[in-house]
Each structure stands twice: as C-alpha cells, then as structure tokens.
Design a protein around this motif. Structure first.
Motif, PDB file in Angstrom:
ATOM      1  N   MET A 105      44.201  32.175 -27.655  1.00 54.96           N
ATOM      2  CA  MET A 105      45.521  32.534 -27.320  1.00 54.96           C
ATOM      3  C   MET A 105      46.043  31.762 -26.381  1.00 54.96           C
ATOM      4  SD  MET A 105      47.522  36.125 -26.475  1.00 54.96           S
ATOM      5  CE  MET A 105      47.000  36.945 -27.927  1.00 54.96           C
ATOM      6  N   ALA A 106      47.514  31.210 -26.462  1.00 58.10           N
ATOM      7  CA  ALA A 106      48.013  30.122 -25.566  1.00 58.10           C
ATOM      8  C   ALA A 106      48.228  30.899 -24.278  1.00 58.10           C
ATOM      9  CB  ALA A 106      49.370  29.833 -26.217  1.00 58.10           C
ATOM     10  N   ALA A 119      46.045  22.558 -27.912  1.00 56.29           N
ATOM     11  CA  ALA A 119      46.072  23.736 -28.319  1.00 56.29           C
ATOM     12  C   ALA A 119      44.706  24.240 -28.113  1.00 56.29           C
ATOM     13  CB  ALA A 119      46.055  23.970 -29.854  1.00 56.29           C
ATOM     14  N   ASN A 120      43.370  23.479 -28.114  1.00 58.71           N
ATOM     15  CA  ASN A 120      42.226  23.970 -27.720  1.00 58.71           C
ATOM     16  C   ASN A 120      42.110  24.276 -25.942  1.00 58.71           C
ATOM     17  OD1 ASN A 120      41.063  24.132 -29.822  1.00 58.71           O
ATOM     18  ND2 ASN A 120      40.429  21.893 -29.854  1.00 58.71           N
ATOM     19  N   ALA A 121      43.076  23.679 -25.161  1.00 56.02           N
ATOM     20  CA  ALA A 121      42.989  23.728 -23.459  1.00 56.02           C
ATOM     21  C   ALA A 121      44.069  25.108 -23.378  1.00 56.02           C
ATOM     22  CB  ALA A 121      43.750  22.610 -23.101  1.00 56.02           C
ATOM     23  N   GLY A 177      37.167  16.703 -30.613  1.00 55.29           N
ATOM     24  CA  GLY A 177      36.888  17.984 -29.636  1.00 55.29           C
ATOM     25  C   GLY A 177      36.629  17.514 -28.122  1.00 55.29           C
ATOM     26  N   GLY A 178      36.819  18.307 -27.289  1.00 57.67           N
ATOM     27  CA  GLY A 178      36.800  18.157 -25.814  1.00 57.67           C
ATOM     28  C   GLY A 178      37.770  17.109 -25.470  1.00 57.67           C
ATOM     29  N   ARG A 179      37.471  16.588 -24.343  1.00 59.64           N
ATOM     30  CA  ARG A 179      38.614  15.666 -23.553  1.00 59.64           C
ATOM     31  C   ARG A 179      38.056  14.238 -23.772  1.00 59.64           C
ATOM     32  NH1 ARG A 179      39.593  17.000 -17.471  1.00 59.64           N
ATOM     33  NH2 ARG A 179      37.295  16.962 -17.452  1.00 59.64           N
TER      34      ARG A 179
END
Length: 221
Positions: A1-2, A27-29, A146-148
């Motif tokens: 969830m944001a 979004a993943n962050a 995925g990831g940074r």
C-alpha cells in the motif's frame, strides 16, 4: 500500500521502458504512482501488469492526479507532450527525463540549440512550473530487475526545493540522487546519455551508469 505521506507521482510516457521501470521502482518503494499514455486503455493495461497499486490514465489525467510529474517520452514527442499537459502541471514540479537523441546516430551527442531538453521544457511551460532535469542515465533494464539501480542520478534545477525533492525520489530508485546545479547544467547529463549508449555497445553491457566519487569524504568532513 502506498504511503500517503509521500507525493503522488505521475509518469507521462509511463508505458515506455524508462517510464514503466520508474513506475515499478517507486511503487515498490511505497509511492502512489499513476502512469499516463495517450490511450487510457493502454495505460490501464500497462498499470495492471506493473501491479503494486499503479494506476493508468491518459497523460492529462496522470498529470492532474500527481503532485510531481515525470516526463519520460522520446525527444521526438517532447514538445507535443508538454503542450498536452501544460495546463495540468501548473504550480507543480515537472521532472524532465527526455534526452535529445537524434536517430540513427544516438551514440553521438547532438544537443538542441536551446541547450537542453529541460531548458526547452521550462521555456514552454513558463515560470508557473518548476522544471527539474533527472533520470537520463538510469538504465531501464536495471529498474525492471527490482531493487534500486546501482548508479547515481544527477539532478538539476533552478529551484533548490524542487531539486531537493527529486534528489529524494532518486534515492528511492537508485543508489542516490546528486545535485548538479542549475537547469542549464542538465546539458551535461543529457549529452552523457549518448556516451553511455556508446559504452553499452562497445563493451556489450545492458546498463552502464555513473557514480560520483568523493561525497562520502565530504559528508565526514
């Protein structure tokens, strides 16, 4: 969830490689992300594939829904996209990630007479929009993994607060954001993209990036 304490990010050109990669990473962050396209149906389909609560709207709809707007379109569509969303971005931060590549020789630096794509954007949008230049040198493939992304992001603007906000956004999708000065300096990062394309081809890699050294020493001083 944001996280509702974070700004809503709208990505114009969000169905493209860079735009969708940034959308996925933010979004993943924990950011609320809205991707835009000329076709609302295309944007909705792309958003569904990204998941993580990403929404898809028209370009204007995405710009209206966002606190910070990212312009991630080919340079050939740059001016037309700005004209399309001009009214929707007044009073907001617009982050220009466009690079003035001129096919077929995209590995050759070919900056516009105005100096940079970001300077063109500021001229077209006027003083009511705080234009920031960033994300030119982040490989889309790195974002989709995925990831940074393992690179730094140079961030330019004539507005310090806007620049600082985008430095924070950059730190969520890459190693860190690094301020690079005024909007005029964005020409350096835009030109560097062609250099990185050449490096990718020469050394047969997918996403050569940049890293700014020495900042750790400065932080400790």
């Amino acid at each position: 969830m944001a996280d509702t304490s974070k700004p809503v990010i709208g990505i114009i050109g969000g169905t493209g490689d860079l735009g969708s990669g940034l959308a996925r990473a933010w979004a993943n962050a924990g950011y609320a992300v809205v991707i835009g396209s000329r076709s609302a149906e295309k944007a909705a389909d792309a958003a569904a594939q990204l998941g993580a609560g990403v929404r898809g709207l028209t370009n204007v709809g995405a710009a209206e829904a966002a606190d910070i707007v990212i312009l991630a379109v080919p340079f050939s569509n740059h001016a037309a996209s700005i004209e399309e969303i001009r009214g929707a971005v007044q009073g907001k931060i617009l982050v220009d990630a466009a690079v003035p590549l001129v096919p077929p020789k995209v590995s050759r630096v070919q900056l516009p007479e105005e100096g940079s794509a970001a300077q063109i954007a500021q001229d077209l949008l006027g003083e009511g929009v705080r234009v920031v230049s960033a994300f030119h040198n982040v490989g889309a493939a790195k974002l989709h993994k995925g990831g940074r992304a393992d690179c730094d992001v140079l961030v330019f603007s004539d507005d310090k607060d806007a620049r600082d906000q985008v430095i924070t956004l950059a730190g969520a999708v890459a190693n860190r954001g690094v301020g690079g000065g005024s909007l005029a300096n964005s020409a350096a990062a835009e030109a560097l993209t062609s250099v990185l394309i050449w490096i990718n081809r020469q050394y047969k890699v997918l996403g050569a990036g940049i890293a700014i050294t020495g900042l750790e020493d400065a932080a400790q001083a």
